[in-house]
Design a protein around this motif. Structure first.
Motif, mmCIF file in Angstrom:
data_model
loop_
_atom_site.group_PDB
_atom_site.id
_atom_site.type_symbol
_atom_site.label_atom_id
_atom_site.label_comp_id
_atom_site.label_asym_id
_atom_site.label_seq_id
_atom_site.Cartn_x
_atom_site.Cartn_y
_atom_site.Cartn_z
ATOM 1 N N ALA A 182 67.898 88.068 62.388
ATOM 2 C CA ALA A 182 67.070 86.870 62.264
ATOM 3 C C ALA A 182 67.316 86.117 60.967
ATOM 4 O O ALA A 182 66.828 84.989 60.800
ATOM 5 C CB ALA A 182 65.585 87.236 62.374
ATOM 6 N N GLN A 183 68.092 86.673 60.068
ATOM 7 C CA GLN A 183 68.431 85.949 58.841
ATOM 8 C C GLN A 183 69.316 84.739 59.119
ATOM 9 O O GLN A 183 69.519 83.890 58.238
ATOM 10 C CB GLN A 183 69.107 86.888 57.842
ATOM 11 C CG GLN A 183 68.164 87.942 57.297
ATOM 12 C CD GLN A 183 68.804 88.838 56.249
ATOM 13 O OE1 GLN A 183 69.838 88.518 55.684
ATOM 14 N NE2 GLN A 183 68.180 89.980 55.997
ATOM 15 N N ILE A 184 69.815 84.625 60.347
ATOM 16 C CA ILE A 184 70.552 83.425 60.728
ATOM 17 C C ILE A 184 69.677 82.188 60.581
ATOM 18 O O ILE A 184 70.174 81.051 60.474
ATOM 19 C CB ILE A 184 71.085 83.558 62.175
ATOM 20 C CG1 ILE A 184 72.116 82.464 62.497
ATOM 21 C CG2 ILE A 184 69.951 83.533 63.180
ATOM 22 C CD1 ILE A 184 73.375 82.548 61.702
ATOM 23 N N SER A 185 68.365 82.368 60.559
ATOM 24 C CA SER A 185 67.441 81.234 60.413
ATOM 25 C C SER A 185 67.612 80.510 59.079
ATOM 26 O O SER A 185 67.158 79.370 58.930
ATOM 27 C CB SER A 185 65.991 81.706 60.548
ATOM 28 O OG SER A 185 65.648 82.598 59.491
ATOM 29 N N VAL A 186 68.261 81.158 58.119
ATOM 30 C CA VAL A 186 68.540 80.494 56.841
ATOM 31 C C VAL A 186 69.322 79.198 57.075
ATOM 32 O O VAL A 186 69.088 78.185 56.413
ATOM 33 C CB VAL A 186 69.318 81.452 55.904
ATOM 34 C CG1 VAL A 186 69.905 80.689 54.707
ATOM 35 C CG2 VAL A 186 68.395 82.562 55.414
ATOM 36 N N VAL A 187 70.244 79.222 58.029
ATOM 37 C CA VAL A 187 71.040 78.027 58.328
ATOM 38 C C VAL A 187 70.127 76.869 58.718
ATOM 39 O O VAL A 187 70.304 75.729 58.267
ATOM 40 C CB VAL A 187 72.060 78.308 59.451
ATOM 41 C CG1 VAL A 187 72.842 77.042 59.803
ATOM 42 C CG2 VAL A 187 73.009 79.423 59.052
ATOM 43 N N SER A 227 75.110 72.091 62.724
ATOM 44 C CA SER A 227 73.789 72.354 63.297
ATOM 45 C C SER A 227 73.739 72.074 64.792
ATOM 46 O O SER A 227 73.085 72.811 65.539
ATOM 47 C CB SER A 227 72.734 71.507 62.576
ATOM 48 O OG SER A 227 71.448 71.767 63.072
ATOM 49 N N GLY A 228 74.429 71.004 65.225
ATOM 50 C CA GLY A 228 74.351 70.638 66.631
ATOM 51 C C GLY A 228 75.128 71.549 67.545
ATOM 52 O O GLY A 228 74.663 71.898 68.631
ATOM 53 N N VAL A 229 76.319 71.976 67.101
ATOM 54 C CA VAL A 229 77.201 72.739 67.989
ATOM 55 C C VAL A 229 77.231 74.223 67.629
ATOM 56 O O VAL A 229 76.750 75.075 68.376
ATOM 57 C CB VAL A 229 78.630 72.156 67.964
ATOM 58 C CG1 VAL A 229 79.552 72.979 68.884
ATOM 59 C CG2 VAL A 229 78.628 70.694 68.394
ATOM 60 N N VAL A 230 77.791 74.550 66.470
ATOM 61 C CA VAL A 230 78.099 75.953 66.170
ATOM 62 C C VAL A 230 76.837 76.793 65.986
ATOM 63 O O VAL A 230 76.706 77.877 66.570
ATOM 64 C CB VAL A 230 79.003 76.037 64.934
ATOM 65 C CG1 VAL A 230 79.224 77.493 64.528
ATOM 66 C CG2 VAL A 230 80.353 75.380 65.230
ATOM 67 N N TYR A 231 75.896 76.337 65.179
ATOM 68 C CA TYR A 231 74.657 77.093 64.994
ATOM 69 C C TYR A 231 73.913 77.272 66.315
ATOM 70 O O TYR A 231 73.227 78.281 66.521
ATOM 71 C CB TYR A 231 73.761 76.400 63.968
ATOM 72 C CG TYR A 231 72.419 77.069 63.783
ATOM 73 C CD1 TYR A 231 72.314 78.335 63.220
ATOM 74 C CD2 TYR A 231 71.243 76.436 64.193
ATOM 75 C CE1 TYR A 231 71.091 78.947 63.063
ATOM 76 C CE2 TYR A 231 70.011 77.040 64.036
ATOM 77 C CZ TYR A 231 69.934 78.290 63.471
ATOM 78 O OH TYR A 231 68.716 78.910 63.322
ATOM 79 N N SER A 232 74.065 76.326 67.235
ATOM 80 C CA SER A 232 73.388 76.422 68.532
ATOM 81 C C SER A 232 73.851 77.632 69.333
ATOM 82 O O SER A 232 73.107 78.124 70.190
ATOM 83 C CB SER A 232 73.630 75.147 69.343
ATOM 84 O OG SER A 232 72.998 74.042 68.745
ATOM 85 N N ALA A 233 75.054 78.115 69.082
ATOM 86 C CA ALA A 233 75.535 79.303 69.791
ATOM 87 C C ALA A 233 74.653 80.503 69.478
ATOM 88 O O ALA A 233 74.244 81.248 70.373
ATOM 89 C CB ALA A 233 76.992 79.586 69.419
ATOM 90 N N ALA A 268 61.365 85.323 57.292
ATOM 91 C CA ALA A 268 60.766 85.095 55.980
ATOM 92 C C ALA A 268 61.810 84.628 54.973
ATOM 93 O O ALA A 268 61.544 83.748 54.138
ATOM 94 C CB ALA A 268 60.074 86.358 55.481
ATOM 95 N N LEU A 269 63.010 85.203 55.050
ATOM 96 C CA LEU A 269 64.076 84.762 54.150
ATOM 97 C C LEU A 269 64.444 83.316 54.442
ATOM 98 O O LEU A 269 64.673 82.519 53.521
ATOM 99 C CB LEU A 269 65.301 85.663 54.288
ATOM 100 C CG LEU A 269 66.473 85.328 53.356
ATOM 101 C CD1 LEU A 269 66.048 85.452 51.903
ATOM 102 C CD2 LEU A 269 67.668 86.238 53.635
ATOM 103 N N GLY A 270 64.493 82.957 55.734
ATOM 104 C CA GLY A 270 64.761 81.569 56.084
ATOM 105 C C GLY A 270 63.694 80.635 55.543
ATOM 106 O O GLY A 270 63.993 79.520 55.088
#
Length: 438
Positions: free
Chosen positions: A253-258, A346-352, A383-385
């Motif tokens: 879930a630390q991917i939420s930092v992005v 944000s639109g393409v790669v993070y959406s994966a 929380a880190l995000g």
């Protein structure tokens, strides 16, 4: 047994249930995260000036971002409480409560006096309301994800569950669209009354969400579980039998930092440090999330065919790479490239990764503890995000390369997320009744 033939008794028996659950989750998440994201936008553009005016500009920005992050402190608390209720008494009860709590706390932010009017009491009240928002958000996503996952056809779980995250993107789009004309107001009007309008509008969107969700039935998987046995204390079962998967979700879930760096920190960095027009950066946010509305279900459908892990890992590692050119473009005030790399990141790669995690995390747990596992795991990780903008504002350096520590931070957390998911079991062909078993 082939995936399509492996549908078990927990799968929905009516064709409209998956669609109705997906629609209700989409609208509910859009409402919930409209409220959540208008706070983030206001923290980036306004709150430092009206709630922390006695600070120097940098310290005021850090303090405003800290009030954004504090909402993530209470999310684990909300996750434990609402996860218990959802796993014991049903997903629907949680989803109704979260909408009401988010709506009331967000509307009340718009009523707050400023620091200049009541002094230190103003930021204290702001923090309390942000904490209530955090409690609400903790139960909303996990509840909506569990509801949709348990209604979905066996071979299309990721696709249907991804609509929860599409709703989140829609909420961000709506929040940004509302702030776009507000941000064009003269500074005096923006700081005196203009910033309050998006918060007052939350009352309308919350009522819409409650109206949509009022007739949604409880999930077949939960109803079947209720007829057999339920954990008296889901948290105890979760910690006893699902420790490894809970840890995986926390780190993944630390991917939420992005997300928070893109939607909150870079907005402030571009506008306040690089003096790029507010309207330009808000337009980047809107367009990136419009792209994500299409990309999220597309990546989710792909994961129903090739698996959850490769799609998520691609999104995490791709985000770790693309944050570098995006921040560089902002540091150079290169508007065309800001749009190109912003939409790509944000639109393409993070959406994966973003479109896959609702099914990926939910499939790590069985019905007894699914809502608790998703809620607690994600909210500790998130929380880190939540504090990522605060951390980034603090480590941001001086000069043309001052953004590099922020890029290192985002890359490191994205790589950790990818490694965590790489150790997980692949579940895209696992029947609902077998999920969460070692």
């Amino acid at each position: 047994m082939p995936a399509k033939a492996a549908a078990d008794a927990t799968q929905p028996t009516t064709a409209h249930s998956p669609r109705k659950a997906a629609l209700a989750s989409w609208i509910g998440s859009a409402v919930e995260y409209y409220d959540f994201f208008i706070y983030g936008t206001a923290a980036a553009l306004v709150f430092g000036k009206i709630f922390f005016p006695s600070f120097d500009p940098v310290a005021a920005t850090v303090a405003a971002f800290a009030t954004f992050g504090v909402g993530y402190v209470t999310r684990p608390i909300g996750a434990v409480l609402l996860g218990h209720i959802g796993d014991r008494y049903g997903r629907k009860k949680v989803l109704t409560f979260t909408l009401l709590l988010m709506g009331v706390s967000t509307f009340t932010v718009g009523l707050l006096p400023t620091y200049g009017q009541v002094g230190i009491a103003a930021p204290i009240m702001l923090v309390i309301l942000r904490m209530l928002q955090g409690v609400s958000a903790a139960g909303e996503q996990a509840g909506a994800n569990s509801m949709t996952l348990e209604h979905a056809p066996a071979h299309r779980r990721a696709f249907f569950t991804s609509f929860t995250l599409s709703g989140t993107q829609a909420g961000l789009i709506l929040a940004t669209l509302v702030f776009l004309p507000i941000s064009a107001l003269p500074e005096e009007q923006l700081l005196s009354w203009g910033w309050r309008i998006p918060f007052f509008l939350s009352a309308i969107v919350v009522l819409v969400g409650i109206w949509v969700r009022r007739t949604l039935p409880e999930t077949p998987a939960f109803e079947q579980e209720k007829s057999h046995k339920k954990a008296k204390l889901p948290l105890a079962v979760l910690l006893r039998d699902h420790k490894k998967n809970l840890a995986r979700v926390i780190f993944a879930a630390q991917i939420s930092v992005v997300s928070t760096i893109f939607s909150v920190f870079t907005l402030s960095y571009a506008v306040n440090t690089m003096h790029i027009a507010r309207a330009t950066m808000l337009t980047v946010l809107i367009l990136a999330n419009v792209v994500a509305l299409a990309a999220i279900p597309a990546f989710a459908a792909l994961s129903d065919r090739i698996g959850r892990k490769p799609v998520f890992i691609f999104g995490a590692l791709g985000s770790a790479c693309l944050i570098w050119p995006y921040l560089w473009c902002i540091s150079q005030a290169n508007i065309p490239l800001i749009f190109v790399f912003g939409l790509l990141l944000s639109g393409v790669v993070y959406s994966a990764a973003n479109g896959i995690w609702p099914s990926l995390y939910g499939e790590m747990f069985n019905t007894q503890v699914r809502l608790s596992g998703m809620a607690i795991g994600t909210q500790i990780g998130f929380a880190l995000g939540g504090f990522a903008p605060t951390i980034s504002a603090a480590i941001l350096g001086q000069g043309v390369n001052g953004w590099m520590p922020v890029a290192i931070f985002v890359s490191a957390t994205s790589i950790i997320s990818a490694i965590s998911v790489a150790t997980a079991r692949e579940t895209y062909r696992t029947p609902m009744s077998e999920l969460g078993k070692s």
